[in-house]
Structures are given as C-alpha cells and as structure tokens.
Enzyme design. Structure first.
Site, mmCIF file in Angstrom:
data_model
loop_
_atom_site.group_PDB
_atom_site.id
_atom_site.type_symbol
_atom_site.label_atom_id
_atom_site.label_comp_id
_atom_site.label_asym_id
_atom_site.label_seq_id
_atom_site.Cartn_x
_atom_site.Cartn_y
_atom_site.Cartn_z
ATOM 1 N N LYS A 1 -79.938 -0.185 59.485
ATOM 2 C CA LYS A 1 -81.341 0.111 59.731
ATOM 3 C C LYS A 1 -81.679 -0.126 61.211
ATOM 4 O O LYS A 1 -81.184 -1.070 61.820
ATOM 5 C CB LYS A 1 -82.197 -0.798 58.845
ATOM 6 N N LYS B 1 -85.458 -3.972 65.940
ATOM 7 C CA LYS B 1 -85.812 -4.427 67.288
ATOM 8 C C LYS B 1 -84.958 -5.610 67.725
ATOM 9 O O LYS B 1 -84.927 -5.955 68.903
ATOM 10 C CB LYS B 1 -87.302 -4.783 67.359
ATOM 11 N N LYS C 1 -79.737 -15.366 57.993
ATOM 12 C CA LYS C 1 -80.267 -15.969 59.216
ATOM 13 C C LYS C 1 -79.675 -17.347 59.511
ATOM 14 O O LYS C 1 -79.693 -17.796 60.643
ATOM 15 C CB LYS C 1 -81.790 -16.062 59.139
#
Length: 330
Positions: A192, A195, A111
């Site tokens: 995977k 969203k 991140k």
C-alpha cells in the site's frame, strides 16, 4: 441520518493514496451521513514525535481535510486532544479490555518488531480507538484491510460493556471503501502507498510540486512489455497507475486501455502526471490559503465545541453505568 466516524494520524503529509482511498470519499459521505472527522494526535504520540513538527502536522492535516472539499457546515472536523472525553473514555474501555486481546493486534506486532523498548501506549492504544468511535454513536466506520481488526475489537468491547453495565453503545459496522480505492506504492505495487515509506519515490504527497510528481510517476515501476492493460495479477504496477488515472480523471479502465493502445508507457505516464498535477493544483492552492488564515482556527474551534458537547454526554453515560463519581440528585 446515520453517523460516521473516522480519524487520521498527523504523522506527516498525507499521500495521494490517502486522498483517493479516504478523503475523496469523505467529501461524498458528508452529504449522506452525520460525519465526525478527527485528527487523532493522541494516537500519534504512541511513538516519539518532535513537538513542533507534530503541531505543524496537525494544522496541515486540518487544512488538507478542508482543501479537498470537506464542508464544516456539513461535517464536524476537530482535533482529538481538544476533546478530553477521548482520553477519559479510553481509560474506561481499557479497564474492560484483556491484555491478550491487545497482544494479538497485528499493528502492535508490526510496530514493536525488532525494537528493544516500546511505550506502553503502543500496546494499549486500541481502547483509545474504541473510545473515539463509541463516543459519537457511530453506525459506520470507513476501514481498510489494516484496520478491520481494530473495528472487530470495538464491536466486542461495545457489546461487552452493554451486556455488563448498560445498553448505551451503538455497535458500529465497517464501511469498506469502493473497489479500486486501494492505491499501491509506485515502487513496490504489492504494498500500500504509505507516507512512512523510506523510499520517497514510492508515494506522491498531496503537497508535492509538479516537477516532483512528474519525476515520481515517470520512475514508477511497470514491466517490460509496454502494453497499457489492467491486470492486477500479472501487471500490478501498470494496473495501479491506471487506477489512479481512472479515479482522478473520471475515465473508465476500458477507455484508458483504448486511448493508449499501441502507445507504450511513456505517453501514458506523461499524461497521468498531468492528470495528477491538475487534480492537486486547486487543493494545494486552497491549502495555502487556509494555513495562513484565521478561518482554519475558527473551524477547528467550532468543531471542538460540537464534538465536546456530544462526547461529554456519552462519557457521562459511561461513568454513570460503571458507578463512577457521585450519583446525581434529582
């Protein structure tokens, strides 16, 4: 009855992958375990959020938890920020966590990669996750591959605290999802379903309309041989679609292979789209009812009340063990 804790961030509408990999199983778990399901909004703010959007996402996620079948009489559903013990316990756990442990966290590396600046919380949020779990004496925590590292840290810190201060924490064990529960992107079946995928065709949202679902499934990546066969290594796209079909319809992979022998991908995708639409229709209907009702607020109020009662007791034990505050007189 053993205790389970799990939390989901309200950072957007959850996907079909979230439902199959987590929420669908949570509904089954509530009959076997003492379950605490948390909307972890304090985790969400480790990265910038629009306040009004965040508030809407929190309520939406709560409604979806209930719409998929979570029973508030069996499981405790609550919002993290409505239980102050989470932030308080996180500070205590942060004080026994080493910087090196946090810097090794894969999610922090991912991140923060390529960014000029990130919040300090992005580095230090794992102790908050640790607190989330330990406050409720969780025996088991449902985890996927991407969360295993955090559970290992939770176990390490619980043992460290128990050894240094007092034996108050249960050491949680991971509960690995059932085989086949990992749903992949419709556009890149090696990743995977998420969203946060910038490609909207890569995921199906739990609130997608029938036409959107049909369009996304018809454009899903497969291969050129046209054979409906389960082979993750050589046919990852088709295998992913078969997993979705099997889990939502209750038909085995073998049944599906027989059903679509010689029929090609067109018929298979068309039927799969209808299976997904039919599975989501009652969930979406119940979701709409909840979003417009006082019932949702009543359930969240009750959940926060129960969670506060349990978490506050454990927080007090933590504070007493570390010597914080004044010693209570008998």
């Amino acid at each position: 009855m053993k205790t389970i804790f799990s939390g989901i961030q309200p950072s957007g509408t959850i996907t079909l992958g979230n439902y199959i990999g987590a929420l669908k199983q949570f509904v089954e778990l509530q009959d076997e375990f003492n379950c605490y399901f948390c909307i972890v909004d304090e985790h969400a703010i480790t990265v910038p959020q629009e306040p009004q959007v965040l508030r809407k996402n929190i309520r939406s996620l709560a409604a979806l938890y209930l719409a998929v079948g979570l029973d508030p009489n069996k499981a405790t559903l609550f919002i993290q920020s409505e239980v102050p013990a989470h932030a308080q316990a996180a500070w205590i756990m942060q004080c026994i966590t080493y910087i090196g442990e946090l810097e090794r966290m894969t999610q922090f590396k991912d991140k923060s990669a390529g960014k000029e600046a990130v919040s300090a919380a992005l580095l230090t949020y794992p102790p908050l996750m640790v607190a989330d779990i330990l406050l409720y004496g969780a025996d088991l925590v449902p985890v996927g591959e991407d969360q295993k590292q955090h559970l290992e840290l939770t176990r390490d810190l619980a043992q460290r605290f128990n050894k240094k201060y007092a034996e108050i924490f249960t050491i949680p064990e991971p509960r690995i999802p059932k085989v086949g529960a990992r749903i992949m992107s419709l556009q890149d079946p090696t990743k995977k379903m998420s969203k946060s995928d910038p490609n909207q065709k890569g995921f199906i949202s739990m609130l997608d309309e029938p036409k959107q679902i049909e369009k996304k499934i018809k454009s899903a990546v497969t291969d050129s041989d046209g054979v409906v066969k389960y082979d993750v290594e050589n046919k990852p796209g088709v295998s992913n679609l078969m997993s979705i079909y099997s889990i939502l319809s209750g038909k085995s992979i073998e049944e599906l292979e027989t059903m679509y022998e010689g029929k090609g991908y067109g018929a298979f995708k068309g039927d799969l789209a209808q299976v997904v639409i039919d599975a989501l229709a009652p969930i979406q209907k119940r979701y709409t009812e909840l979003m417009e009702s006082q019932e949702l607020d009543d359930i969240l109020d009750k959940g926060a009340e129960k969670a506060n009662e349990v978490a506050s007791k454990m927080l007090k034990k933590m504070e007493n063990a570390m010597g914080l505050g004044r010693k209570k007189r008998k």
